[in-house]
Motif scaffolding. Sequence first.
Motif, PDB file in Angstrom:
ATOM      1  N   PHE B 159      -0.568  -3.639   2.023  1.00  0.00           N
ATOM      2  CA  PHE B 159       0.820  -3.516   1.580  1.00  0.00           C
ATOM      3  C   PHE B 159       0.963  -2.212   0.806  1.00  0.00           C
ATOM      4  CE2 PHE B 159       0.007  -8.058   2.115  1.00  0.00           C
ATOM      5  CZ  PHE B 159       1.004  -8.366   3.021  1.00  0.00           C
ATOM      6  N   GLU B 160       1.043  -2.326  -0.527  1.00  0.00           N
ATOM      7  CA  GLU B 160       1.016  -1.122  -1.348  1.00  0.00           C
ATOM      8  C   GLU B 160       0.610  -1.523  -2.756  1.00  0.00           C
ATOM      9  OE1 GLU B 160       4.821   0.449  -2.546  1.00  0.00           O
ATOM     10  OE2 GLU B 160       5.814  -1.085  -1.359  1.00  0.00           O
ATOM     11  N   MET B 163       2.692  -4.003  -4.866  1.00  0.00           N
ATOM     12  CA  MET B 163       2.580  -5.414  -4.498  1.00  0.00           C
ATOM     13  C   MET B 163       1.266  -5.998  -5.023  1.00  0.00           C
ATOM     14  SD  MET B 163       4.190  -5.705  -0.738  1.00  0.00           S
ATOM     15  CE  MET B 163       5.897  -5.254  -0.422  1.00  0.00           C
ATOM     16  N   PHE B 212       5.406 -11.464   0.590  1.00  0.00           N
ATOM     17  CA  PHE B 212       5.289 -10.003   0.669  1.00  0.00           C
ATOM     18  C   PHE B 212       5.303  -9.519   2.120  1.00  0.00           C
ATOM     19  CE2 PHE B 212       3.100  -9.004  -3.645  1.00  0.00           C
ATOM     20  CZ  PHE B 212       4.269  -9.367  -4.270  1.00  0.00           C
ATOM     21  N   ASP B 213       4.704 -10.318   2.973  1.00  0.00           N
ATOM     22  CA  ASP B 213       4.646  -9.947   4.377  1.00  0.00           C
ATOM     23  C   ASP B 213       6.060  -9.801   4.935  1.00  0.00           C
ATOM     24  OD1 ASP B 213       2.998  -9.489   6.693  1.00  0.00           O
ATOM     25  OD2 ASP B 213       3.886 -11.329   7.490  1.00  0.00           O
ATOM     26  N   LYS B 216       7.711  -6.691   3.341  1.00  0.00           N
ATOM     27  CA  LYS B 216       7.243  -5.449   3.937  1.00  0.00           C
ATOM     28  C   LYS B 216       7.952  -5.198   5.267  1.00  0.00           C
ATOM     29  CE  LYS B 216       3.155  -3.308   5.901  1.00  0.00           C
ATOM     30  NZ  LYS B 216       1.945  -3.652   6.650  1.00  0.00           N
ATOM     31  N   GLU B 217       8.074  -6.268   6.033  1.00  0.00           N
ATOM     32  CA  GLU B 217       8.692  -6.157   7.339  1.00  0.00           C
ATOM     33  C   GLU B 217      10.153  -5.717   7.224  1.00  0.00           C
ATOM     34  OE1 GLU B 217       8.050  -9.753   9.588  1.00  0.00           O
ATOM     35  OE2 GLU B 217       9.965  -9.391  10.551  1.00  0.00           O
ATOM     36  N   THR B 219      11.625  -4.117   4.803  1.00  0.00           N
ATOM     37  CA  THR B 219      11.901  -2.835   4.155  1.00  0.00           C
ATOM     38  C   THR B 219      11.263  -1.679   4.921  1.00  0.00           C
ATOM     39  OG1 THR B 219       9.983  -3.181   2.741  1.00  0.00           O
ATOM     40  CG2 THR B 219      12.118  -3.773   1.832  1.00  0.00           C
ATOM     41  N   LYS B 220      10.849  -1.954   6.143  1.00  0.00           N
ATOM     42  CA  LYS B 220      10.119  -0.945   6.903  1.00  0.00           C
ATOM     43  C   LYS B 220      10.931   0.345   7.045  1.00  0.00           C
ATOM     44  CE  LYS B 220       8.976  -1.768  11.186  1.00  0.00           C
ATOM     45  NZ  LYS B 220       8.561  -2.705  12.236  1.00  0.00           N
ATOM     46  N   LYS B 302       9.464  -0.750  -7.506  1.00  0.00           N
ATOM     47  CA  LYS B 302       9.882   0.069  -6.373  1.00  0.00           C
ATOM     48  C   LYS B 302      11.120   0.900  -6.734  1.00  0.00           C
ATOM     49  CE  LYS B 302       8.792   0.671  -2.047  1.00  0.00           C
ATOM     50  NZ  LYS B 302       7.594   1.298  -1.584  1.00  0.00           N
TER      51      LYS B 302
END
Lengths: 585, 376
Positions: B159-160, B163, B212-213, B216-217, B219-220, B302
């Motif tokens: 992720f980053e 996260m 989070f998954d 992430k998807e 905010t791609k 973020k």
Amino acid sequence: MAAPKKGRQGTQGRPGRTLALILIAIVALTGGMFASGHSTPRLGIDLAGGTSITLQAKNEPGQKNAINPTNMNTAVDIMNRRVNGLGVTEAEVQTQGDSNIIVNIPKGTNSEQAREQVGTTAKLYFRPVLTTEVSGGDPAASPSPSASSSASTGSDKDTDKDKATDKATSSASPSATSSTQGRAVTDALKADPTPSGSGSASSSPSASPSASTDPATAKLQAEYTALDCTKKTVRAKAGDGAKASDPTVACGQNSQGQWQKYILGPAEVEGTDVDKASALFDTQGAAGWKVTMDFTSKGAKKFASITGKLAQNQSPQNQFAIVLDGEVVSDPYVSQALTGGSAEISGSFKQQEAEDLANMLSYGALPLTFTEASVDTVTAALGGEQLEAGLIAGAIGLALVIIYLVAYYRGLSLIAIASLLVSAVMTYVIMSLLGPAIGFALNLPAVCGAIVAIGITADSFIVFFERIRDEIREGRTLRPAVERGWPRARRTILVSDFVSFLAAAVLFVVTVGKVQGFAFTLGLTTLLDVVVVFFFTKPLMTILARKKFFAEGHSWSGLDPKRLGVQPPLRRTRRVSAPVDTKEA
Amino acid sequence: MSKLGTLGARLHRGEIGYDFVGKRKLWYGISILITITAIVGLAVRGLNMGIEFQGGAVFTTERTSVSVSQAETYAEEASGHDAIVQKLGNGALRIQIAGIDTGKSDQIKQELAKDLKVNPEKINAALVGPSWGDQVANKAWQGLAIFLVLVVIYLAIAFEWRMAVAALVALIHDITITVGVYALVGFEVTPGTVIGLLTILGYSLYDTVVVFDSLKEQTKDITKQTRWTYSEIADRSINGTLVRSINTTVVALLPVGGLLFIGGGVLGAGMLNDISLSLFVGLAAGAYSSIFIATPLVADLKEREPQMKALRKRVLAKRAAAAAKGESLEAPVVDDGYDEDHEDADATPAVVGPRAQRAQPSSRGRGRGRPSGKRR
């Protein structure tokens, strides 16, 4: 990420075949379970009871105050690791009073073997052989003793050469030793010209020329003469209380099964210099089971130096003895310095013996000597009611889960429940099989862990179902919805299961005892979750998506577009604004 | 349940939604309050360590006909601690009690003798050390530390780092609360408890990772649009996975609740209670923290990025412009109210067959034609 690819091909293309495969696997595993006769998982001591051994630390001459809390705790730690081996047997070790250690072993473990394992001190020394002869009986009548030392030692690349030398030596000096033993030992103890004595000034037994008059030497000689290794009681006492830095007498059995007696120099390498040991079956040579050891860097240096010195000697002083708990296990010849940093002990080991020895060498020597004070069978620490209550409560909880799933997912819950069932059967069967295989034992915390695993397993298909429903809400029919929902759900499942598995793997590698057992259960259920979702839930979903009941969104299918809130086209005109646009991310 | 069913649909369409990120200050506050309570409870009451950790006394009686469970009750009454009673092969009882020193063990011995109707001379008392010595505990800590480092690295790569940080905060939050509840309730800490805690650790992260998954998807391609800020999308992704979170938590909590309330309730204190309490609290906290703490925290972190700041500016500017033109495209919160009023009335009469779904409103499917397929 090989699994997803496989999953895609297998499940999308031929879901029926994948399903059949996993069902066959389950049937085979279950069949195996019944065939092996272990149809229930082995239970831990808290659930099934077992054997309780009380060991008492023994005061040894010359070691006052050895029985102290530090040594006791070290002993507990070592015993814990020895008896728990892989860490899944759920044995417990604790101190009692000042000088006792209690070891509790769950029912179904080989308690004889466990008793031997925990109690054995495992003091390992590599000592140079000063002299040796067959004990008891008439020395002249015995075959050449040098031929008896068939055991070979050396780093792997040296092994062959060693063997060759062994042969050469035994034939070259057929009976050199037996007749000259008396002189040999005195020579050795006088020690001046022999490298084993003079080579290492710091640790040579009695390197000074005056040694011959040393009363200690005379005493050793007398001890040696009197030693009769064929008598068990004498054998046990031989070299008792000898310090590592003193020469000593010892007994050992040669490959012909004869007892041989030795005078051994001071220990040059100790068990603590061994980094790791493992049991190995020698497929070349006919040696059978052997134990290989890797030395620490310090140990490797010491070993290289002692073998270097010994290689220059005449028989029998080019031999060194591997002495375990006062008994010579092996006395290989040395033809050259062994610098590989590893050695092996071969003898006529059975598999179990080799494994036990490797285990002991790996986990270290006990700082104290113990005698068995008592052995008792004990009942379960938690009592049968606790387990029963747990199972009843678990069953009620499971029933609630099923009611919830049926109420929320309707027809889809069939897939969910079937998946849970498959998962449960596989967990049970594999746990049962692991009992005899690696000593796996299930305790109450593990049972609770398995109950939580219901949540984690259920999560996988909840993620999947929600994806499918989202696809349907976007207006797809079921079959494309399943195929489009799956890759995303799959990624989520793998990413989150990876975290779970990482936790399990790290805990398993680093920790000992119960935590390790728990980590094992967690890792197992996580893996099974992936297997069940990929090879059962997904193909089943694909097949059912072709059925009219699901595909047409029957109101009890759990996929009824109306209930899922698919918006009718009618509403488009009225509700073109905000909510529709919020969909755009 | 049909209510819950339509909840899923409405969440999906973004018709309703709870402003998790917007109200994060409230949830941070609540969490801090709970955490402080837990820490205070821990500091004041301390943990009641079981025999496995602190050792105790073991009494061995002569042969007796008293049952194991009866003896357990006696021992617990006499000592005020949990007792482990085992029957030995010769019919004698072995009774282990935590936290007993030499002085107290004599007194308990007398009481036990009276209760069990045996001669006190025939009861052998000895102090036992912990079966979970320091080394075992240290290894467990060591394992935990290594795992946390690895998981942070993994999350930072997969992720980053924001996260990873947020997941770690949520994890510490869950563990603190669970341990705090333990201190407050005063249950004995057994290996079962520790294992319960380790289970929570895995579960808490698991749950956070799932949310989070989805974040992430979603905010791609966030910088390629000017409609939503990061926080708003974070909110949408929480709402999007809300049904999953609720369902998973319910499914995980039901069996554990069964253990806690039925198993423990019927039998009173015991190992079962110890484990199921830590699991119950921890699972609930794990689900709560991934929604109310971890994700808002990621949004918070973020939004500090220059990129996201710029995005926010653009979004706000666009909204201001739109508002000036009199378009009511934005301000979803206001629209939510509007939709909710109409939803129930709309849903019932709208009977749609499976065929009808294909004729989708073009506006709804706008994302579908794109290769990126954002809305899956």
